[in-house]
Scaffold this active site. Sequence first.
Site, short mmCIF file in Angstrom:
data_model
loop_
_atom_site.label_atom_id
_atom_site.label_comp_id
_atom_site.label_asym_id
_atom_site.label_seq_id
_atom_site.Cartn_x
_atom_site.Cartn_y
_atom_site.Cartn_z
N ASP A 148 10.02 -0.23 0.51
CA ASP A 148 9.42 0.35 -0.72
C ASP A 148 8.19 1.21 -0.39
O ASP A 148 7.86 2.14 -1.12
CB ASP A 148 9.13 -0.75 -1.76
CG ASP A 148 8.25 -1.88 -1.25
OD1 ASP A 148 8.23 -2.94 -1.92
OD2 ASP A 148 7.61 -1.72 -0.20
N HIS A 152 7.87 4.97 -1.50
CA HIS A 152 6.66 5.33 -2.24
C HIS A 152 6.05 6.60 -1.64
O HIS A 152 5.75 7.56 -2.34
CB HIS A 152 5.66 4.16 -2.15
CG HIS A 152 4.33 4.43 -2.80
ND1 HIS A 152 3.94 3.87 -3.99
CD2 HIS A 152 3.28 5.19 -2.38
CE1 HIS A 152 2.72 4.30 -4.30
NE2 HIS A 152 2.31 5.09 -3.34
N GLU A 153 5.91 6.60 -0.30
CA GLU A 153 5.26 7.76 0.35
C GLU A 153 6.10 9.03 0.21
O GLU A 153 5.58 10.10 -0.11
CB GLU A 153 5.03 7.49 1.84
CG GLU A 153 4.14 6.29 2.16
CD GLU A 153 2.86 6.24 1.35
OE1 GLU A 153 2.34 5.15 1.13
OE2 GLU A 153 2.39 7.31 0.90
N HIS A 156 5.79 10.68 -3.08
CA HIS A 156 4.60 11.53 -3.22
C HIS A 156 4.96 12.97 -2.82
O HIS A 156 4.52 13.93 -3.44
CB HIS A 156 3.44 11.04 -2.34
CG HIS A 156 2.65 9.91 -2.91
ND1 HIS A 156 2.14 9.93 -4.20
CD2 HIS A 156 2.27 8.73 -2.38
CE1 HIS A 156 1.48 8.80 -4.41
NE2 HIS A 156 1.54 8.05 -3.34
N TYR A 167 -3.92 14.23 -8.51
CA TYR A 167 -4.14 12.86 -8.04
C TYR A 167 -5.48 12.27 -8.52
O TYR A 167 -6.33 11.84 -7.73
CB TYR A 167 -4.06 12.81 -6.52
CG TYR A 167 -3.70 11.46 -5.94
CD1 TYR A 167 -4.60 10.79 -5.11
CD2 TYR A 167 -2.47 10.86 -6.20
CE1 TYR A 167 -4.27 9.56 -4.57
CE2 TYR A 167 -2.14 9.64 -5.65
CZ TYR A 167 -3.04 8.99 -4.84
OH TYR A 167 -2.72 7.77 -4.29
N GLU A 176 1.06 7.97 -8.89
CA GLU A 176 1.20 6.67 -8.22
C GLU A 176 2.36 5.85 -8.80
O GLU A 176 3.16 5.25 -8.08
CB GLU A 176 -0.09 5.86 -8.35
CG GLU A 176 -1.02 6.09 -7.21
CD GLU A 176 -0.36 5.74 -5.88
OE1 GLU A 176 0.12 4.59 -5.75
OE2 GLU A 176 -0.28 6.61 -5.00
N GLU A 195 5.48 -6.07 -0.77
CA GLU A 195 5.53 -7.53 -0.53
C GLU A 195 5.92 -7.87 0.90
O GLU A 195 5.46 -8.88 1.45
CB GLU A 195 6.46 -8.23 -1.52
CG GLU A 195 7.94 -8.01 -1.32
CD GLU A 195 8.41 -6.63 -1.77
OE1 GLU A 195 7.65 -5.92 -2.44
OE2 GLU A 195 9.55 -6.27 -1.41
N TYR A 198 2.63 -7.03 3.17
CA TYR A 198 1.29 -7.39 2.67
C TYR A 198 0.99 -8.85 2.98
O TYR A 198 1.84 -9.71 2.78
CB TYR A 198 1.26 -7.15 1.16
CG TYR A 198 -0.09 -7.31 0.53
CD1 TYR A 198 -0.31 -8.25 -0.47
CD2 TYR A 198 -1.18 -6.53 0.94
CE1 TYR A 198 -1.55 -8.41 -1.05
CE2 TYR A 198 -2.43 -6.69 0.36
CZ TYR A 198 -2.60 -7.62 -0.63
OH TYR A 198 -3.84 -7.77 -1.21
N THR A 199 -0.19 -9.11 3.49
CA THR A 199 -0.70 -10.48 3.78
C THR A 199 0.41 -11.41 4.29
O THR A 199 0.91 -12.27 3.55
CB THR A 199 -1.33 -11.10 2.51
OG1 THR A 199 -0.32 -11.13 1.49
CG2 THR A 199 -2.53 -10.32 2.06
N ILE A 202 0.41 -15.13 3.42
CA ILE A 202 0.47 -15.61 2.03
C ILE A 202 1.86 -15.32 1.47
O ILE A 202 2.29 -14.15 1.43
CB ILE A 202 -0.60 -14.92 1.15
CG1 ILE A 202 -2.00 -15.17 1.74
CG2 ILE A 202 -0.53 -15.42 -0.29
CD1 ILE A 202 -3.10 -14.37 1.08
N ASP A 237 -11.38 4.86 -6.93
CA ASP A 237 -9.95 5.07 -6.71
C ASP A 237 -9.44 6.31 -7.47
O ASP A 237 -8.42 6.26 -8.16
CB ASP A 237 -9.18 3.81 -7.13
CG ASP A 237 -7.68 3.86 -6.86
OD1 ASP A 237 -7.27 4.55 -5.91
OD2 ASP A 237 -6.93 3.22 -7.63
N HIS A 242 -4.48 3.83 -8.51
CA HIS A 242 -3.67 2.69 -8.08
C HIS A 242 -3.83 1.50 -9.02
O HIS A 242 -3.27 0.44 -8.78
CB HIS A 242 -4.08 2.24 -6.66
CG HIS A 242 -3.76 3.22 -5.60
ND1 HIS A 242 -4.67 4.17 -5.16
CD2 HIS A 242 -2.64 3.42 -4.88
CE1 HIS A 242 -4.10 4.90 -4.21
NE2 HIS A 242 -2.88 4.48 -4.02
C1 LIG Z 1 -1.44 0.98 1.33
C2 LIG Z 1 -1.99 2.22 0.67
C3 LIG Z 1 -3.37 2.46 0.63
C4 LIG Z 1 -3.85 3.63 0.01
C5 LIG Z 1 -2.98 4.55 -0.60
C6 LIG Z 1 -1.60 4.31 -0.58
C7 LIG Z 1 -0.66 5.27 -1.30
O1 LIG Z 1 0.34 5.72 -0.68
O2 LIG Z 1 -0.94 5.56 -2.48
C8 LIG Z 1 -1.11 3.15 0.07
O3 LIG Z 1 0.25 2.95 0.17
C9 LIG Z 1 0.87 2.34 -0.91
O4 LIG Z 1 0.35 2.12 -1.95
C10 LIG Z 1 2.29 1.95 -0.56
C11 LIG Z 1 3.15 1.39 -1.60
C12 LIG Z 1 2.55 0.49 -0.52
CA LIG Z 2 9.57 -4.41 -3.04
ZN LIG Z 3 0.68 6.24 -3.36
#
Ligand SMILES: Cc1cccc(C(=O)O)c1OC(=O)C1CC1
Ligand SMILES: [Ca+2]
Ligand SMILES: [Zn+2]
Length: 327
Positions: A148, A152-153, A156, A167, A176, A195, A198-199, A202, A237, A242
């Site tokens: 994901d 996501h990237e 963009h 942005y 976003e 997920e 991340y961490t 956890i 931000d 975000h």
């Molecule tokens: C981890 C992270 C930090 C800052 C900006 C982004 C960004 O690309 O906006 C980012 O990546 C994400 O949000 C992806 C979806 C996990």
């Molecule tokens: Ca996911």
């Molecule tokens: Zn993003």
Amino acid sequence: NAIDHVTGFGKGVFGDKKKFEIALGDDDQYLLFDETRGDGVHTFDAQNMDFYLFHLLSILLGYTGEEITSGHKYFNDPAAVDAHVNAGKVYDYYLETFNRDSFDGEGAKIISSVHVGEAWNNAAWNGKLMMYGDGDGRNFLPLSGGLDVIAHELTHAVTDRTAGLVYENESGALNESLSDIMGAMVDRDDWQIGEEIYTPDIEGDALRSMSDPTSVQNAITGPYPDHYNDRYTGEEDNGGVHINSSINNKAAYLVAEGGNHYDVTVEGIGREKTEQIYYRALTKYLTSTSDFSMMRQAAIQAASDLYGENSSAVEAVNRAYDAVGVE
Ligand SMILES: Cc1cccc(C(=O)O)c1OC(=O)C1CC1
Ligand SMILES: [Ca+2]
Ligand SMILES: [Zn+2]
């Protein structure tokens, strides 16, 4: 210099065995170049260069990081293997779901650079290529390990070539949100974002949740909002891009899955119709300064175009935006 494509092998970030397209370079070395998708899906190694320096060299000089070569077909760089494989999956998703050939619709080469920075807890599309940090091992694992995240990237990049949502503030939150929506559509078995990477210590948490945004704390202002009345109006931000993205994320989740939210009941229409509605809104109706209210209108128009103005899809969109308080 890639003269042919062959099948490469390697393990991803989670030790899972993977097969993928590679190419034979001109010095009998294999490259992480997939020449079967558009003008190529090429994966490079930034060799832990400072992320800001790498970003500048990429923008100013077209630097991509170093070629990843191997004398045989096995590549033992898990972050690179996942960036390569996941970029191919996202390319395939856009082609098969929307008949879009790469992020520009014309087969643009997809470049990914891994090992950017030192323990960098970030991922980014920088206008030219996708940059992935290795994470610090506590907050993040290497970020290319999340399908994901890649979707996501790369979204963009699609947004930059289509609506061009600025942005910051509400247009930035939509920028976003569209990336999270497509991230959840490609990584199709959940409505969580990030997920997998991340961490690691956890269980069950995520960077963001589309199904219940408030279930995840964000570092800046606490719980993510799931209603327009709770939107963040500060400067952090880029005006909460975000953070407020979660309001539109919740709406998209409700369109697909339905539910009762602040006493508004939505009948879901499923992921298939939802992804078509948001793609059409993004590529045909949203502009660089669209705000949340214009997002609602764009989704209504897209749903109407696709499924009819009196369709259950249009009804679901109206109810979902009512539920999150967007007029
Ligand atoms: C981890 C992270 C930090 C800052 C900006 C982004 C960004 O690309 O906006 C980012 O990546 C994400 O949000 C992806 C979806 C996990
Ligand atoms: Ca996911
Ligand atoms: Zn993003």
